[in-house]
Design a protein around this motif. Structure first.
Motif, PDB file in Angstrom:
ATOM      1  N   ILE A 229     -30.459  33.412  99.590  1.00 41.70           N
ATOM      2  CA  ILE A 229     -29.828  32.638  98.506  1.00 41.70           C
ATOM      3  C   ILE A 229     -28.300  32.753  98.519  1.00 41.70           C
ATOM      4  O   ILE A 229     -27.604  31.774  98.263  1.00 41.70           O
ATOM      5  CB  ILE A 229     -30.417  33.016  97.121  1.00 41.70           C
ATOM      6  N   ALA A 230     -27.777  33.919  98.850  1.00 39.68           N
ATOM      7  CA  ALA A 230     -26.316  34.083  98.889  1.00 39.68           C
ATOM      8  C   ALA A 230     -25.709  33.238 100.001  1.00 39.68           C
ATOM      9  O   ALA A 230     -24.625  32.657  99.829  1.00 39.68           O
ATOM     10  CB  ALA A 230     -25.950  35.559  99.065  1.00 39.68           C
ATOM     11  N   VAL A 231     -26.379  33.153 101.135  1.00 42.91           N
ATOM     12  CA  VAL A 231     -25.901  32.338 102.262  1.00 42.91           C
ATOM     13  C   VAL A 231     -25.890  30.871 101.846  1.00 42.91           C
ATOM     14  O   VAL A 231     -24.903  30.156 102.057  1.00 42.91           O
ATOM     15  CB  VAL A 231     -26.780  32.560 103.510  1.00 42.91           C
ATOM     16  N   LYS A 232     -26.961  30.443 101.242  1.00 40.01           N
ATOM     17  CA  LYS A 232     -27.076  29.046 100.799  1.00 40.01           C
ATOM     18  C   LYS A 232     -26.010  28.723  99.749  1.00 40.01           C
ATOM     19  O   LYS A 232     -25.326  27.698  99.839  1.00 40.01           O
ATOM     20  CB  LYS A 232     -28.476  28.805 100.226  1.00 40.01           C
ATOM     21  N   ARG A 233     -25.859  29.587  98.762  1.00 40.15           N
ATOM     22  CA  ARG A 233     -24.863  29.333  97.714  1.00 40.15           C
ATOM     23  C   ARG A 233     -23.450  29.285  98.279  1.00 40.15           C
ATOM     24  O   ARG A 233     -22.666  28.397  97.932  1.00 40.15           O
ATOM     25  CB  ARG A 233     -24.951  30.402  96.630  1.00 40.15           C
ATOM     26  N   ALA A 234     -23.122  30.238  99.141  1.00 38.70           N
ATOM     27  CA  ALA A 234     -21.775  30.263  99.729  1.00 38.70           C
ATOM     28  C   ALA A 234     -21.506  28.957 100.472  1.00 38.70           C
ATOM     29  O   ALA A 234     -20.433  28.351 100.321  1.00 38.70           O
ATOM     30  CB  ALA A 234     -21.631  31.458 100.678  1.00 38.70           C
ATOM     31  N   PHE A 235     -22.460  28.513 101.249  1.00 35.84           N
ATOM     32  CA  PHE A 235     -22.291  27.285 102.019  1.00 35.84           C
ATOM     33  C   PHE A 235     -22.142  26.071 101.110  1.00 35.84           C
ATOM     34  O   PHE A 235     -21.230  25.263 101.284  1.00 35.84           O
ATOM     35  CB  PHE A 235     -23.487  27.100 102.963  1.00 35.84           C
ATOM     36  N   LEU A 236     -23.035  25.937 100.139  1.00 34.18           N
ATOM     37  CA  LEU A 236     -22.982  24.772  99.253  1.00 34.18           C
ATOM     38  C   LEU A 236     -21.735  24.770  98.381  1.00 34.18           C
ATOM     39  O   LEU A 236     -21.118  23.722  98.167  1.00 34.18           O
ATOM     40  CB  LEU A 236     -24.254  24.692  98.402  1.00 34.18           C
ATOM     41  N   TRP A 237     -21.348  25.932  97.870  1.00 36.74           N
ATOM     42  CA  TRP A 237     -20.124  25.995  97.067  1.00 36.74           C
ATOM     43  C   TRP A 237     -18.911  25.621  97.916  1.00 36.74           C
ATOM     44  O   TRP A 237     -17.994  24.961  97.440  1.00 36.74           O
ATOM     45  CB  TRP A 237     -19.940  27.384  96.462  1.00 36.74           C
ATOM     46  N   SER A 238     -18.920  26.025  99.152  1.00 38.96           N
ATOM     47  CA  SER A 238     -17.811  25.698 100.045  1.00 38.96           C
ATOM     48  C   SER A 238     -17.790  24.209 100.388  1.00 38.96           C
ATOM     49  O   SER A 238     -16.755  23.551 100.264  1.00 38.96           O
ATOM     50  CB  SER A 238     -17.930  26.525 101.327  1.00 38.96           C
TER      51      SER A 238
ATOM     52  N   LEU B  84     -19.766  21.530  99.161  1.00 44.87           N
ATOM     53  CA  LEU B  84     -19.949  20.508  98.126  1.00 44.87           C
ATOM     54  C   LEU B  84     -18.991  20.649  96.960  1.00 44.87           C
ATOM     55  O   LEU B  84     -18.545  19.651  96.394  1.00 44.87           O
ATOM     56  CB  LEU B  84     -21.396  20.524  97.612  1.00 44.87           C
ATOM     57  N   ASP B  85     -18.711  21.884  96.572  1.00 43.31           N
ATOM     58  CA  ASP B  85     -17.846  22.107  95.416  1.00 43.31           C
ATOM     59  C   ASP B  85     -16.397  22.393  95.798  1.00 43.31           C
ATOM     60  O   ASP B  85     -15.538  22.454  94.925  1.00 43.31           O
ATOM     61  CB  ASP B  85     -18.392  23.263  94.562  1.00 43.31           C
ATOM     62  N   GLY B  86     -16.151  22.602  97.085  1.00 43.12           N
ATOM     63  CA  GLY B  86     -14.792  22.833  97.555  1.00 43.12           C
ATOM     64  C   GLY B  86     -14.191  24.168  97.130  1.00 43.12           C
ATOM     65  O   GLY B  86     -12.971  24.308  97.080  1.00 43.12           O
ATOM     66  N   LEU B  87     -15.051  25.145  96.809  1.00 46.50           N
ATOM     67  CA  LEU B  87     -14.528  26.449  96.410  1.00 46.50           C
ATOM     68  C   LEU B  87     -13.911  27.164  97.614  1.00 46.50           C
ATOM     69  O   LEU B  87     -14.379  27.015  98.746  1.00 46.50           O
ATOM     70  CB  LEU B  87     -15.630  27.330  95.818  1.00 46.50           C
ATOM     71  N   SER B  88     -12.888  27.943  97.342  1.00 42.81           N
ATOM     72  CA  SER B  88     -12.267  28.734  98.409  1.00 42.81           C
ATOM     73  C   SER B  88     -13.146  29.929  98.730  1.00 42.81           C
ATOM     74  O   SER B  88     -14.036  30.303  97.959  1.00 42.81           O
ATOM     75  CB  SER B  88     -10.887  29.221  97.956  1.00 42.81           C
ATOM     76  N   HIS B  89     -12.872  30.539  99.859  1.00 46.29           N
ATOM     77  CA  HIS B  89     -13.621  31.735 100.236  1.00 46.29           C
ATOM     78  C   HIS B  89     -13.450  32.838  99.193  1.00 46.29           C
ATOM     79  O   HIS B  89     -14.410  33.556  98.877  1.00 46.29           O
ATOM     80  CB  HIS B  89     -13.186  32.224 101.620  1.00 46.29           C
ATOM     81  N   ALA B  90     -12.258  32.955  98.656  1.00 48.95           N
ATOM     82  CA  ALA B  90     -12.003  33.984  97.646  1.00 48.95           C
ATOM     83  C   ALA B  90     -12.802  33.715  96.367  1.00 48.95           C
ATOM     84  O   ALA B  90     -13.348  34.643  95.766  1.00 48.95           O
ATOM     85  CB  ALA B  90     -10.512  34.052  97.333  1.00 48.95           C
TER      86      ALA B  90
ATOM     87  N   ILE C 296     -15.632  32.073  96.149  1.00 48.81           N
ATOM     88  CA  ILE C 296     -17.039  32.330  96.456  1.00 48.81           C
ATOM     89  C   ILE C 296     -17.301  33.832  96.492  1.00 48.81           C
ATOM     90  O   ILE C 296     -18.297  34.318  95.940  1.00 48.81           O
ATOM     91  CB  ILE C 296     -17.437  31.665  97.790  1.00 48.81           C
ATOM     92  N   ALA C 297     -16.392  34.571  97.115  1.00 53.00           N
ATOM     93  CA  ALA C 297     -16.535  36.030  97.186  1.00 53.00           C
ATOM     94  C   ALA C 297     -16.584  36.630  95.789  1.00 53.00           C
ATOM     95  O   ALA C 297     -17.401  37.515  95.510  1.00 53.00           O
ATOM     96  CB  ALA C 297     -15.383  36.627  97.995  1.00 53.00           C
ATOM     97  N   ASP C 298     -15.738  36.127  94.907  1.00 50.23           N
ATOM     98  CA  ASP C 298     -15.715  36.614  93.529  1.00 50.23           C
ATOM     99  C   ASP C 298     -17.032  36.301  92.812  1.00 50.23           C
ATOM    100  O   ASP C 298     -17.592  37.163  92.126  1.00 50.23           O
ATOM    101  CB  ASP C 298     -14.528  35.990  92.787  1.00 50.23           C
ATOM    102  N   ARG C 299     -17.526  35.088  92.977  1.00 48.87           N
ATOM    103  CA  ARG C 299     -18.781  34.691  92.326  1.00 48.87           C
ATOM    104  C   ARG C 299     -19.976  35.517  92.816  1.00 48.87           C
ATOM    105  O   ARG C 299     -20.854  35.862  92.043  1.00 48.87           O
ATOM    106  CB  ARG C 299     -19.085  33.216  92.580  1.00 48.87           C
ATOM    107  N   LEU C 300     -19.998  35.779  94.119  1.00 52.86           N
ATOM    108  CA  LEU C 300     -21.134  36.496  94.700  1.00 52.86           C
ATOM    109  C   LEU C 300     -20.952  38.011  94.709  1.00 52.86           C
ATOM    110  O   LEU C 300     -21.905  38.744  94.986  1.00 52.86           O
ATOM    111  CB  LEU C 300     -21.395  36.007  96.137  1.00 52.86           C
TER     112      LEU C 300
END
Length: 168
Positions: free
Chosen positions: A119-128, A130-136, A138-142
Motif C-alpha cells: 500500500i505504501a508503494v502504491k500510495r507514493a506512486f499515485l500521490w506523485s 496523480l496528485d503531483g506531490l513532491s517526494h518530501a 510523500i515522505a512526510d505523509r507516509l
C-alpha cells in the motif's frame, strides 16, 4: 463403458456449481452476473497450479468467489470513473470506441498491478503521478525517508512499464 472423471475440479464443479451460483445470486441479485462470476471462480481454480485438496468445498468456494466478487466490484467502480471522465471530454477529442476499450483494459491491468503492490508503494506512486506531490510531501505523509519514497515510485513505475510492455 462410461468413465468416471476423477479430476477434483470437475468433481467440485459437478457437485457445487449450483450452490455457488445461488450464493453469488444472493450477493448480486442478478442471475446472469451470478452465472458469469460462478464461471470466473471455477476458471480461477482451473488456471491456478495448486493441487485441490478440499475438505470443506462450500467455504473454500465462497472464499475464492469473494475474491472474484471483489475484483468485479473494483472493475465496476473503475469503469464508472472512466466513463465519467470520458463524459467530461469534448466529443471531438474522444478516441474511437475501439481505442476507448483498449485504454480501459489497460487501465484495468494497471489497477490490478498496482493493487498487488504494498500500500505504501502504491500510495507514493499515485500521490506523485496523480496528485503531483513532491517526494518530501510523500515522505512526510507516509513517515518514511525521501530515498524510500524514490524507491517506491521506481518500483511502481517499473510495474506499470511491465504492464504496458505486456499489452503492446
Amino acid at each position: 463403458m462410461a468413465s468416471v472423471d476423477t479430476n477434483p475440479l470437475t468433481v467440485l464443479y459437478e457437485q457445487q456449481h449450483r450452490w455457488l451460483r445461488n450464493w453469488l445470486y444472493r450477493q448480486l441479485s442478478c442471475s446472469q452476473r451470478a452465472a458469469d462470476l460462478m464461471q470466473d471462480t471455477f476458471m480461477r481454480l482451473l488456471v491456478s497450479n495448486e493441487a485441490l485438496e478440499i475438505r470443506q468445498p462450500r467455504p473454500f468456494l465462497a472464499k475464492v468467489a469473494r475474491s472474484v466478487l471483489s475484483n468485479h466490484f473494483r472493475r465496476v467502480r473503475l469503469e464508472k470513473a472512466y466513463l465519467e471522465a470520458l463524459q467530461c471530454e469534448a466529443e471531438e477529442t474522444l478516441p474511437d470506441l475501439a481505442t476507448q476499450l483498449i485504454l480501459f483494459e489497460t487501465l484495468v491491468r494497471l489497477d490490478e498491478a498496482l493493487s498487488a503492490l504494498d500500500i505504501a508503494v502504491k500510495r507514493a506512486f499515485l500521490w506523485s503521478q496523480l496528485d503531483g506531490l513532491s517526494h518530501a510531501e510523500i515522505a512526510d505523509r507516509l513517515g518514511i525517508s525521501i530515498a524510500t519514497v524514490k524507491r517506491h515510485i521506481i518500483k511502481a513505475g517499473a510495474c506499470c512499464m511491465l504492464v504496458a510492455q505486456a499489452h503492446s
